[in-house]
Design a protein around this motif. Structure first.
Motif, mmCIF file in Angstrom:
data_model
loop_
_atom_site.group_PDB
_atom_site.id
_atom_site.type_symbol
_atom_site.label_atom_id
_atom_site.label_comp_id
_atom_site.label_asym_id
_atom_site.label_seq_id
_atom_site.Cartn_x
_atom_site.Cartn_y
_atom_site.Cartn_z
ATOM 1 N N GLU A 180 43.399 30.763 40.640
ATOM 2 C CA GLU A 180 42.202 31.228 39.971
ATOM 3 C C GLU A 180 42.191 30.670 38.561
ATOM 4 N N GLU A 202 35.520 34.662 35.284
ATOM 5 C CA GLU A 202 36.514 33.666 34.906
ATOM 6 C C GLU A 202 35.804 32.413 34.419
ATOM 7 N N THR A 237 49.905 33.161 40.084
ATOM 8 C CA THR A 237 49.684 33.523 41.485
ATOM 9 C C THR A 237 50.882 33.056 42.316
ATOM 10 N N GLU A 246 36.214 32.788 42.838
ATOM 11 C CA GLU A 246 37.012 32.616 41.637
ATOM 12 C C GLU A 246 37.513 31.187 41.475
ATOM 13 N N SER A 247 37.329 30.369 42.506
ATOM 14 C CA SER A 247 37.659 28.950 42.434
ATOM 15 C C SER A 247 36.833 28.233 43.491
ATOM 16 N N ARG A 261 39.015 34.058 47.318
ATOM 17 C CA ARG A 261 39.027 35.215 46.425
ATOM 18 C C ARG A 261 37.580 35.583 46.069
ATOM 19 N N TRP A 274 33.156 31.162 36.876
ATOM 20 C CA TRP A 274 33.545 31.480 38.250
ATOM 21 C C TRP A 274 33.683 32.992 38.404
ATOM 22 N N GLY A 275 33.492 33.449 39.638
ATOM 23 C CA GLY A 275 33.565 34.875 39.925
ATOM 24 C C GLY A 275 32.204 35.537 39.747
#
Length: 595
Positions: free
Chosen positions: A516, A559, A506, A254-255, A260, A568-569
């Motif tokens: 994220e 994302e 977050t 996710e980044s 994550r 991302w993700g």
């Protein structure tokens, strides 16, 4: 020095509704699990390096590359234009033939192009090198790779030659020439399958997909985007079992370099229910009965043992493991298979399932007696533990909380149950009515933060959460209620990053380190909220921006970084594509209201 990975948005998906492959712009298939979505990968370069498995067919030198899906399908056509000529490669996974094949057809368009074929097979998520041999079968030479229960057979021309623990070939393609290749998975103990007839199965696959898409009943805006998104949702629906996957990949971060990283190759009850809602929103209700049957099989048994997710076949064993031999996408570790969130308590799930089952009843797919009795038992079970906190929609790995969205979804579950009894289903709804009314009062008081004028993430915080955008869709509050308008305003102030919403800040509630990017589904939820509360121009503007952020073949990850446009993700993400369909349908509805 590790090779930098291709951006996630540089991939396209092909699939046969049993599994799926990701094909990069450079012509490399870097992710493929065979024979099923949740099988171990035989090409895992996307989570590592070339030596972890890939199959590339592409120019040996610089090229200008364009891609598209052939109309009405997810059959991928890639055109490479080089200094010496142009070549077109068609990639498909044939459907409806009870085989696991990847077909690649190469056509010379203009001049002469030198192509490279690089085949690196590594079973077991890039860990197990197979034994290769060349042999003659069915009157032609084939290349066979075997390791334990798995066998891949490559047929067609040109077959690559052994080269440093891989197989490679360099060849020229002239205008008018065609080469056809088929890679077929089988159990290693079975006789080698017969040739598939590459060009014919591709034509059949396109025709079958186009016929299905022709039943789409949607006359609103963004038609092309809606069509692509429903094709993605169809590709993520297991054709045999009806299980709807969240995504065909695992551990895409996710980044950059973050932790994550999750395995999404499973069927979440919530995600699948929303996928069905998206299909119903555009009148694609032909196959939704298959999902309902999957659901009833998966959750059959003790109502207290209902899980939030299952395997595509309804299996319950999803142990979360880390694959230490894979360096991860761009070095993002750990690489995970399985998903520990399967053990979580998430109270919102039953509400989403009940809402979808109610919509199925509304279109005439009546409950069987067993189906209704199972729903009744699940509601009675919820009535025994409704007071307990949970991990929420976002599967927080911190301490359980009383999440406002979860409490609202429990209200929806009991509300659906009451309506079902009122419409003729058997049962005594007295307790459900009591809990429904109690939960509504609780959400509208404890779930509302008077100091900020908005609903809040959970009862013990002042933080806001994008899941609250769903409250009018659930039906617990009107979209023009000042409390909801205040929630939109606060999300705009505190969660938007360059105009796109985060799920939440977050701040530690999720139990994970790092940050994220904006969450694509939440952006579509904001579109829906704008349309519901009368901000139609804002809904259209955000929708058009989101459509522009899709990759070149119309796909969306989980994302998006709005500063760079990078995805991302896990990819492609059912959440994102169902959100697009539902948002388009909501805008169409708002436009009809506006006249």
């Amino acid at each position: 020095m590790p090779t930098p990975p291709q951006p996630i948005e540089d991939y396209a998906v092909i699939g046969d509704r049993t599994t799926a492959a990701l094909v990069g712009r450079d012509g490399s298939i870097d992710w493929l699990c065979l024979p099923h979505f949740d099988s171990p990968a035989c090409f895992a370069a996307m989570l590592g390096e070339r030596e972890h498995g890939r199959w590339r067919i592409g120019p040996t030198g610089p090229a200008t590359t364009t891609r598209r899906y052939l109309p009405g399908s997810l059959v991928l056509e890639t055109t490479h234009e080089t200094a010496t000529g142009t070549v077109r490669i068609t990639d498909a996974m044939p459907t409806g033939d009870d085989r696991a094949d990847v077909v690649r057809i190469i056509d010379g368009v203009d001049g002469v192009v030198e192509l490279e074929q690089d085949l690196v097979v590594r079973f077991g998520y890039g860990r197990v090198p197979p034994w290769f041999r060349r042999m003659r079968e069915h009157g032609e030479e084939v290349l066979v790779a075997i390791a334990g229960p798995d066998r891949l057979v490559l047929r067609g021309a040109p077959l690559p030659r052994a080269h440093r623990h891989a197989h490679r070939a360099t060849f020229e393609v002239r205008a008018g020439e065609r080469f056809e290749l088929d890679l077929c998975w089988q159990h290693s103990w079975l006789p080698i399958a017969e040739p598939v007839g590459e060009a014919e199965v591709v034509r059949t696959t396109i025709a079958e997909s186009s016929d299905w898409l022709a039943s789409l009943d949607y006359e609103g805006p963004y038609l092309e985007a809606v069509q692509t998104s429903v094709l993605v949702l169809r590709a993520l629906t297991d054709d045999a079992t009806g299980g709807i996957l969240a995504a065909p990949t695992t551990s895409l971060p996710e980044s950059p370099g973050g932790e994550r990283n999750w395995d999404y190759r499973f069927t979440w009850l919530r995600d699948a229910s929303l996928s069905v809602d998206a299909m119903l929103a555009v009148s694609l209700d032909e196959r939704v009965g298959l999902w309902r049957d999957w659901l009833l099989r998966a959750i059959a048994g003790d109502p207290a043992d209902m899980r939030i997710m299952y395997r595509r076949d309804g299996g319950r064993e999803l142990p979360e493991l880390e694959l230490d031999h894979l360096p991860g996408y761009g070095g993002a570790r750990p690489v995970r298979i399985g998903n520990g969130a399967a053990e979580q308590r998430q109270h919102d799930v039953l509400g989403q399932v009940m809402l979808t089952l109610e919509r199925l009843r509304d279109i005439g797919l009546a409950d069987t007696l067993d189906a209704w009795h199972l729903q009744r038992a699940l509601l009675d079970e919820l009535a025994t533990h409704w007071e307990q906190p949970d991990h929420g929609l976002w599967e927080m790995r911190g301490e359980p909380q009383r999440f406002t969205h979860s409490r609202a979804m429990m209200w929806a579950a009991f509300d659906c149950g009451v309506r079902a009894v009122e419409s003729g289903c058997d049962g005594d709804p007295t307790r459900w009515i009591e809990l429904r009314d109690l939960l509504r009062d609780e959400v509208l008081t404890l779930g509302f933060d008077t100091a900020t004028g908005s609903f809040r993430q959970h009862y013990d915080t002042s933080e806001v959460d994008a899941s609250l955008l769903q409250l009018p869709t659930i039906g617990i509050v009107d979209a023009r209620d000042p409390r909801f308008l205040g929630t939109i305003a606060r999300i705009e102030r505190e969660l938007l990053v360059d105009g796109l919403p985060l799920r939440y800040r977050t701040t530690g509630v999720d139990g994970l380190a790092g940050d994220e990017h904006p969450f694509v589904l939440c952006a579509f939820w904001l579109v829906i909220a704008y349309a519901q509360c009368g901000r139609l121009d804002d809904a259209r503007a955000l929708m058009e921006r989101l459509i522009a952020l899709r990759n070149d073949v119309g796909l969306l990850a989980e994302e998006i970084d709005p500063a760079t446009g990078h995805h991302w993700g896990n990819f492609p993400q059912a959440f994102s594509h169902l959100g697009l369909v539902l948002a388009a349908a909501e805008i169409a509805k708002a436009e009809r209201r506006a006249g």
